[in-house]
Design a protein around this motif. Structure first.
Motif, PDB file in Angstrom:
ATOM      1  N   PRO A   1       0.821  -1.197   0.000  1.00 13.16           N
ATOM      2  CA  PRO A   1       0.000   0.000   0.000  1.00 13.16           C
ATOM      3  C   PRO A   1       0.863   1.257   0.000  1.00 13.16           C
ATOM      4  O   PRO A   1       1.952   1.282   0.576  1.00 13.16           O
ATOM      5  CB  PRO A   1      -0.823  -0.105   1.284  1.00 13.16           C
ATOM      6  N   ALA A   2       0.380   2.279  -0.656  1.00 11.53           N
ATOM      7  CA  ALA A   2       1.127   3.534  -0.751  1.00 11.53           C
ATOM      8  C   ALA A   2       1.232   4.171   0.626  1.00 11.53           C
ATOM      9  O   ALA A   2       0.348   4.052   1.455  1.00 11.53           O
ATOM     10  CB  ALA A   2       0.428   4.480  -1.714  1.00 11.53           C
ATOM     11  N   GLU A   3       2.354   4.827   0.804  1.00  8.64           N
ATOM     12  CA  GLU A   3       2.572   5.510   2.073  1.00  8.64           C
ATOM     13  C   GLU A   3       1.644   6.727   2.139  1.00  8.64           C
ATOM     14  O   GLU A   3       1.583   7.513   1.191  1.00  8.64           O
ATOM     15  CB  GLU A   3       4.037   5.938   2.163  1.00  8.64           C
ATOM     16  N   PRO A   4       0.917   6.875   3.251  1.00 12.17           N
ATOM     17  CA  PRO A   4      -0.017   8.012   3.316  1.00 12.17           C
ATOM     18  C   PRO A   4       0.745   9.333   3.419  1.00 12.17           C
ATOM     19  O   PRO A   4       1.779   9.408   4.083  1.00 12.17           O
ATOM     20  CB  PRO A   4      -0.807   7.741   4.593  1.00 12.17           C
ATOM     21  N   PRO A   5       0.248  10.368   2.758  1.00 11.46           N
ATOM     22  CA  PRO A   5       0.920  11.667   2.880  1.00 11.46           C
ATOM     23  C   PRO A   5       0.772  12.207   4.307  1.00 11.46           C
ATOM     24  O   PRO A   5      -0.274  12.074   4.922  1.00 11.46           O
ATOM     25  CB  PRO A   5       0.187  12.560   1.879  1.00 11.46           C
ATOM     26  N   ILE A   6       1.827  12.783   4.795  1.00 12.51           N
ATOM     27  CA  ILE A   6       1.838  13.318   6.158  1.00 12.51           C
ATOM     28  C   ILE A   6       0.749  14.381   6.339  1.00 12.51           C
ATOM     29  O   ILE A   6       0.193  14.534   7.423  1.00 12.51           O
ATOM     30  CB  ILE A   6       3.236  13.906   6.489  1.00 12.51           C
ATOM     31  N   GLU A   7       0.409  15.092   5.278  1.00 14.08           N
ATOM     32  CA  GLU A   7      -0.597  16.147   5.370  1.00 14.08           C
ATOM     33  C   GLU A   7      -1.958  15.608   5.823  1.00 14.08           C
ATOM     34  O   GLU A   7      -2.777  16.340   6.361  1.00 14.08           O
ATOM     35  CB  GLU A   7      -0.759  16.852   4.016  1.00 14.08           C
ATOM     36  N   ASP A   8      -2.182  14.289   5.601  1.00 10.44           N
ATOM     37  CA  ASP A   8      -3.451  13.689   6.027  1.00 10.44           C
ATOM     38  C   ASP A   8      -3.600  13.677   7.543  1.00 10.44           C
ATOM     39  O   ASP A   8      -4.703  13.535   8.066  1.00 10.44           O
ATOM     40  CB  ASP A   8      -3.569  12.231   5.530  1.00 10.44           C
ATOM     41  N   PHE A   9      -2.475  13.806   8.260  1.00 12.49           N
ATOM     42  CA  PHE A   9      -2.502  13.693   9.714  1.00 12.49           C
ATOM     43  C   PHE A   9      -2.368  15.049  10.408  1.00 12.49           C
ATOM     44  O   PHE A   9      -2.408  15.117  11.626  1.00 12.49           O
ATOM     45  CB  PHE A   9      -1.377  12.762  10.183  1.00 12.49           C
ATOM     46  N   LEU A  10      -2.191  16.100   9.633  1.00 14.45           N
ATOM     47  CA  LEU A  10      -2.022  17.442  10.192  1.00 14.45           C
ATOM     48  C   LEU A  10      -3.352  18.193  10.143  1.00 14.45           C
ATOM     49  O   LEU A  10      -4.211  17.899   9.321  1.00 14.45           O
ATOM     50  CB  LEU A  10      -0.958  18.207   9.407  1.00 14.45           C
ATOM     51  N   GLY A  11      -3.500  19.172  10.997  1.00  7.61           N
ATOM     52  CA  GLY A  11      -4.736  19.954  11.018  1.00  7.61           C
ATOM     53  C   GLY A  11      -5.890  19.067  11.479  1.00  7.61           C
ATOM     54  O   GLY A  11      -5.901  18.582  12.594  1.00  7.61           O
ATOM     55  N   GLU A  12      -6.829  18.825  10.586  1.00 10.61           N
ATOM     56  CA  GLU A  12      -7.931  17.894  10.855  1.00 10.61           C
ATOM     57  C   GLU A  12      -7.461  16.512  10.432  1.00 10.61           C
ATOM     58  O   GLU A  12      -7.428  16.204   9.243  1.00 10.61           O
ATOM     59  CB  GLU A  12      -9.182  18.314  10.068  1.00 10.61           C
ATOM     60  N   PRO A  13      -7.078  15.626  11.379  1.00 15.65           N
ATOM     61  CA  PRO A  13      -6.486  14.338  11.002  1.00 15.65           C
ATOM     62  C   PRO A  13      -7.483  13.419  10.299  1.00 15.65           C
ATOM     63  O   PRO A  13      -8.689  13.513  10.495  1.00 15.65           O
ATOM     64  CB  PRO A  13      -6.038  13.736  12.333  1.00 15.65           C
ATOM     65  N   THR A  14      -6.934  12.545   9.485  1.00 15.13           N
ATOM     66  CA  THR A  14      -7.755  11.587   8.755  1.00 15.13           C
ATOM     67  C   THR A  14      -8.433  10.629   9.719  1.00 15.13           C
ATOM     68  O   THR A  14      -7.940  10.363  10.805  1.00 15.13           O
ATOM     69  CB  THR A  14      -6.910  10.800   7.739  1.00 15.13           C
ATOM     70  N   ARG A  15      -9.588  10.103   9.298  1.00 13.69           N
ATOM     71  CA  ARG A  15     -10.304   9.109  10.096  1.00 13.69           C
ATOM     72  C   ARG A  15     -10.080   7.699   9.535  1.00 13.69           C
ATOM     73  O   ARG A  15     -10.666   6.741   9.994  1.00 13.69           O
ATOM     74  CB  ARG A  15     -11.810   9.402  10.098  1.00 13.69           C
ATOM     75  N   ASP A  16      -9.191   7.600   8.544  1.00 14.11           N
ATOM     76  CA  ASP A  16      -8.898   6.322   7.897  1.00 14.11           C
ATOM     77  C   ASP A  16      -7.945   5.530   8.777  1.00 14.11           C
ATOM     78  O   ASP A  16      -6.771   5.872   8.933  1.00 14.11           O
ATOM     79  CB  ASP A  16      -8.276   6.572   6.513  1.00 14.11           C
ATOM     80  N   LEU A  17      -8.463   4.448   9.360  1.00 15.25           N
ATOM     81  CA  LEU A  17      -7.670   3.641  10.277  1.00 15.25           C
ATOM     82  C   LEU A  17      -6.503   2.960   9.573  1.00 15.25           C
ATOM     83  O   LEU A  17      -5.420   2.794  10.152  1.00 15.25           O
ATOM     84  CB  LEU A  17      -8.574   2.601  10.949  1.00 15.25           C
ATOM     85  N   ASP A  18      -6.694   2.589   8.313  1.00 14.89           N
ATOM     86  CA  ASP A  18      -5.596   1.965   7.561  1.00 14.89           C
ATOM     87  C   ASP A  18      -4.434   2.937   7.363  1.00 14.89           C
ATOM     88  O   ASP A  18      -3.267   2.538   7.423  1.00 14.89           O
ATOM     89  CB  ASP A  18      -6.099   1.463   6.206  1.00 14.89           C
ATOM     90  N   ALA A  19      -4.751   4.203   7.129  1.00 14.39           N
ATOM     91  CA  ALA A  19      -3.693   5.208   6.968  1.00 14.39           C
ATOM     92  C   ALA A  19      -2.922   5.370   8.274  1.00 14.39           C
ATOM     93  O   ALA A  19      -1.682   5.471   8.270  1.00 14.39           O
ATOM     94  CB  ALA A  19      -4.296   6.538   6.531  1.00 14.39           C
ATOM     95  N   TRP A  20      -3.625   5.360   9.402  1.00 16.41           N
ATOM     96  CA  TRP A  20      -2.943   5.453  10.698  1.00 16.41           C
ATOM     97  C   TRP A  20      -2.059   4.224  10.921  1.00 16.41           C
ATOM     98  O   TRP A  20      -0.944   4.325  11.424  1.00 16.41           O
ATOM     99  CB  TRP A  20      -3.958   5.589  11.837  1.00 16.41           C
ATOM    100  N   TYR A  21      -2.570   3.067  10.536  1.00 15.26           N
ATOM    101  CA  TYR A  21      -1.774   1.848  10.689  1.00 15.26           C
ATOM    102  C   TYR A  21      -0.464   1.977   9.901  1.00 15.26           C
ATOM    103  O   TYR A  21       0.614   1.643  10.413  1.00 15.26           O
ATOM    104  CB  TYR A  21      -2.562   0.623  10.222  1.00 15.26           C
TER     105      TYR A  21
END
Length: 176
Positions: free
Chosen positions: A8-28
């Protein structure tokens, strides 16, 4: 034959800044890769000073707190492994509920359509029966009125028939 599955592609760090992503796979993937979130830099010379100070403090604290961060990272990964099957079941359940909702709507619309059709049939049949009953009531009233006008003739005719039957029948015998 398809080749091996790509990681799986590495999630962009921007997804976790500000309003963080709710995607549990991205956090994993973030925890598994052990990526650090970047320090935010505010504009201006004061922002630059704060940024350098945060970097220095991070380096000082990072060494002494490394064990704590690693335990938290591992805890997050273990928690993800326990939650992942539940999330799959929840998704399946949500799909089942959605399908059930669609089925209920379909049955409901069919019942409503059938009920409307039955209502039309009932009203049509009721109207036809009302017409028949009214016709029969008029016929009965007319017949009774006719009988009432000719009741003397009717009684005379009945008497004639009874007399004829008496004449044709055997003579009554006396007591034996």
């Amino acid at each position: 034959m398809p080749g091996p599955e790509a990681p799986p592609a590495e999630p962009p760090i921007e997804d976790f800044l500000g309003e963080p992503t709710r995607d549990l796979d991205a956090w994993y993937r973030l925890w598994d890769l052990d990526r650090r979130l970047p320090l935010r830099r505010d504009p201006g010379w004061l922002g630059g000073l704060k940024y350098r100070l945060k970097r220095a403090i991070r380096k000082l604290v990072h060494g002494s707190e490394q064990d704590l961060w690693e335990r938290q990272r591992l805890y997050n990964l273990v928690l993800y492994y326990h939650l992942e099957p539940l999330l799959g079941e929840m998704r399946e359940l949500a799909e089942s509920v959605g399908a059930l909702g669609r089925d209920v709507q379909k049955v409901q619309s069919e019942l409503f359509r059938d009920l409307k059709e039955m209502q039309k049939d009932y009203l049509r049949d009721r109207e036809a029966m009302t017409e028949r009953v009214e016709h029969l009531e008029k016929f009965l009233q007319a017949g009774l009125a006719d009988v009432m006008r000719h009741n003397d003739a009717l009684f005379a005719r009945v008497d004639q028939k009874l007399d004829r039957l008496r004449r044709r029948g055997p003579e009554p015998r006396g007591p034996a």
